[in-house]
Design a protein around this motif. Sequence first.
Motif, PDB file in Angstrom:
ATOM      1  N   VAL A  62       4.320  10.113  -7.281  1.00  0.00           N
ATOM      2  CA  VAL A  62       5.290  10.381  -8.347  1.00  0.00           C
ATOM      3  C   VAL A  62       4.570  10.682  -9.654  1.00  0.00           C
ATOM      4  O   VAL A  62       4.882  11.662 -10.340  1.00  0.00           O
ATOM      5  CB  VAL A  62       6.259   9.185  -8.504  1.00  0.00           C
ATOM      6  CG1 VAL A  62       7.073   9.303  -9.780  1.00  0.00           C
ATOM      7  CG2 VAL A  62       7.174   9.076  -7.300  1.00  0.00           C
ATOM      8  N   VAL A  63       3.584   9.867 -10.000  1.00  0.00           N
ATOM      9  CA  VAL A  63       2.817  10.086 -11.231  1.00  0.00           C
ATOM     10  C   VAL A  63       2.061  11.413 -11.150  1.00  0.00           C
ATOM     11  O   VAL A  63       2.032  12.184 -12.121  1.00  0.00           O
ATOM     12  CB  VAL A  63       1.856   8.906 -11.478  1.00  0.00           C
ATOM     13  CG1 VAL A  63       0.891   9.205 -12.605  1.00  0.00           C
ATOM     14  CG2 VAL A  63       2.647   7.641 -11.771  1.00  0.00           C
ATOM     15  N   PHE A  64       1.466  11.699  -9.996  1.00  0.00           N
ATOM     16  CA  PHE A  64       0.728  12.945  -9.816  1.00  0.00           C
ATOM     17  C   PHE A  64       1.633  14.160 -10.040  1.00  0.00           C
ATOM     18  O   PHE A  64       1.291  15.079 -10.784  1.00  0.00           O
ATOM     19  CB  PHE A  64       0.111  12.994  -8.422  1.00  0.00           C
ATOM     20  CG  PHE A  64      -0.532  14.302  -8.073  1.00  0.00           C
ATOM     21  CD1 PHE A  64      -1.732  14.667  -8.651  1.00  0.00           C
ATOM     22  CD2 PHE A  64       0.076  15.164  -7.178  1.00  0.00           C
ATOM     23  CE1 PHE A  64      -2.327  15.881  -8.340  1.00  0.00           C
ATOM     24  CE2 PHE A  64      -0.506  16.375  -6.866  1.00  0.00           C
ATOM     25  CZ  PHE A  64      -1.710  16.739  -7.443  1.00  0.00           C
ATOM     26  N   PHE A  65       2.810  14.168  -9.395  1.00  0.00           N
ATOM     27  CA  PHE A  65       3.719  15.310  -9.558  1.00  0.00           C
ATOM     28  C   PHE A  65       4.229  15.414 -10.990  1.00  0.00           C
ATOM     29  O   PHE A  65       4.421  16.518 -11.510  1.00  0.00           O
ATOM     30  CB  PHE A  65       4.886  15.227  -8.581  1.00  0.00           C
ATOM     31  CG  PHE A  65       4.493  15.528  -7.161  1.00  0.00           C
ATOM     32  CD1 PHE A  65       3.760  16.647  -6.842  1.00  0.00           C
ATOM     33  CD2 PHE A  65       4.858  14.674  -6.135  1.00  0.00           C
ATOM     34  CE1 PHE A  65       3.388  16.931  -5.542  1.00  0.00           C
ATOM     35  CE2 PHE A  65       4.496  14.942  -4.822  1.00  0.00           C
ATOM     36  CZ  PHE A  65       3.765  16.072  -4.533  1.00  0.00           C
TER      37      PHE A  65
ATOM     38  N   ALA B 245       0.836  -1.207   0.000  1.00  0.00           N
ATOM     39  CA  ALA B 245       0.000   0.000   0.000  1.00  0.00           C
ATOM     40  C   ALA B 245       0.866   1.251   0.000  1.00  0.00           C
ATOM     41  O   ALA B 245       0.586   2.212  -0.734  1.00  0.00           O
ATOM     42  CB  ALA B 245      -0.933  -0.003   1.203  1.00  0.00           C
ATOM     43  N   LEU B 246       1.925   1.251   0.788  1.00  0.00           N
ATOM     44  CA  LEU B 246       2.815   2.412   0.832  1.00  0.00           C
ATOM     45  C   LEU B 246       3.510   2.622  -0.509  1.00  0.00           C
ATOM     46  O   LEU B 246       3.639   3.751  -0.984  1.00  0.00           O
ATOM     47  CB  LEU B 246       3.846   2.232   1.951  1.00  0.00           C
ATOM     48  CG  LEU B 246       4.802   3.382   2.193  1.00  0.00           C
ATOM     49  CD1 LEU B 246       4.045   4.652   2.537  1.00  0.00           C
ATOM     50  CD2 LEU B 246       5.764   3.026   3.298  1.00  0.00           C
ATOM     51  N   ALA B 247       3.933   1.529  -1.152  1.00  0.00           N
ATOM     52  CA  ALA B 247       4.568   1.635  -2.468  1.00  0.00           C
ATOM     53  C   ALA B 247       3.594   2.198  -3.499  1.00  0.00           C
ATOM     54  O   ALA B 247       3.974   3.029  -4.337  1.00  0.00           O
ATOM     55  CB  ALA B 247       5.086   0.272  -2.905  1.00  0.00           C
ATOM     56  N   LEU B 248       2.340   1.767  -3.445  1.00  0.00           N
ATOM     57  CA  LEU B 248       1.343   2.285  -4.389  1.00  0.00           C
ATOM     58  C   LEU B 248       1.076   3.769  -4.157  1.00  0.00           C
ATOM     59  O   LEU B 248       0.946   4.535  -5.121  1.00  0.00           O
ATOM     60  CB  LEU B 248       0.047   1.488  -4.279  1.00  0.00           C
ATOM     61  CG  LEU B 248       0.111   0.052  -4.799  1.00  0.00           C
ATOM     62  CD1 LEU B 248      -1.188  -0.681  -4.499  1.00  0.00           C
ATOM     63  CD2 LEU B 248       0.415   0.043  -6.281  1.00  0.00           C
TER      64      LEU B 248
ATOM     65  N   VAL C 115       1.343  16.936 -12.998  1.00  0.00           N
ATOM     66  CA  VAL C 115       1.189  18.357 -12.656  1.00  0.00           C
ATOM     67  C   VAL C 115       2.311  19.171 -13.299  1.00  0.00           C
ATOM     68  O   VAL C 115       2.079  20.266 -13.827  1.00  0.00           O
ATOM     69  CB  VAL C 115       1.162  18.544 -11.124  1.00  0.00           C
ATOM     70  CG1 VAL C 115       1.327  19.998 -10.743  1.00  0.00           C
ATOM     71  CG2 VAL C 115      -0.129  17.988 -10.552  1.00  0.00           C
ATOM     72  N   THR C 116       3.514  18.646 -13.300  1.00  0.00           N
ATOM     73  CA  THR C 116       4.629  19.346 -13.929  1.00  0.00           C
ATOM     74  C   THR C 116       4.392  19.510 -15.429  1.00  0.00           C
ATOM     75  O   THR C 116       4.631  20.593 -15.986  1.00  0.00           O
ATOM     76  CB  THR C 116       5.941  18.581 -13.685  1.00  0.00           C
ATOM     77  OG1 THR C 116       6.151  18.479 -12.287  1.00  0.00           O
ATOM     78  CG2 THR C 116       7.119  19.293 -14.317  1.00  0.00           C
ATOM     79  N   LEU C 117       3.927  18.462 -16.087  1.00  0.00           N
ATOM     80  CA  LEU C 117       3.650  18.567 -17.524  1.00  0.00           C
ATOM     81  C   LEU C 117       2.534  19.551 -17.809  1.00  0.00           C
ATOM     82  O   LEU C 117       2.599  20.322 -18.771  1.00  0.00           O
ATOM     83  CB  LEU C 117       3.289  17.195 -18.089  1.00  0.00           C
ATOM     84  CG  LEU C 117       4.427  16.189 -18.192  1.00  0.00           C
ATOM     85  CD1 LEU C 117       3.914  14.880 -18.778  1.00  0.00           C
ATOM     86  CD2 LEU C 117       5.555  16.730 -19.032  1.00  0.00           C
TER      87      LEU C 117
END
Length: 57
Positions: free
Chosen positions: A37-40, A28-31, A43-45
């Motif tokens: 990571v995907v969210f940031f 769960a923590l890894a997910l 957001v950066t893109l």
Amino acid sequence: MSGPPKAPESPAAFSPEDMARRRRRSIALALVLGGLVVFFFVVTLVKTGPAILNRPL
């Protein structure tokens, strides 16, 4: 003095239920971390916009 100091006791072994609970928590923590990571990244893109592909190298 009451006598020689006692040796520290070895930690108790984990039961299979404890190990399964630890594994589920780790997954769960890894997910959650992967999702952040995907969210940031997204957001950066979005903040840089489509012009990021049209810049001179």
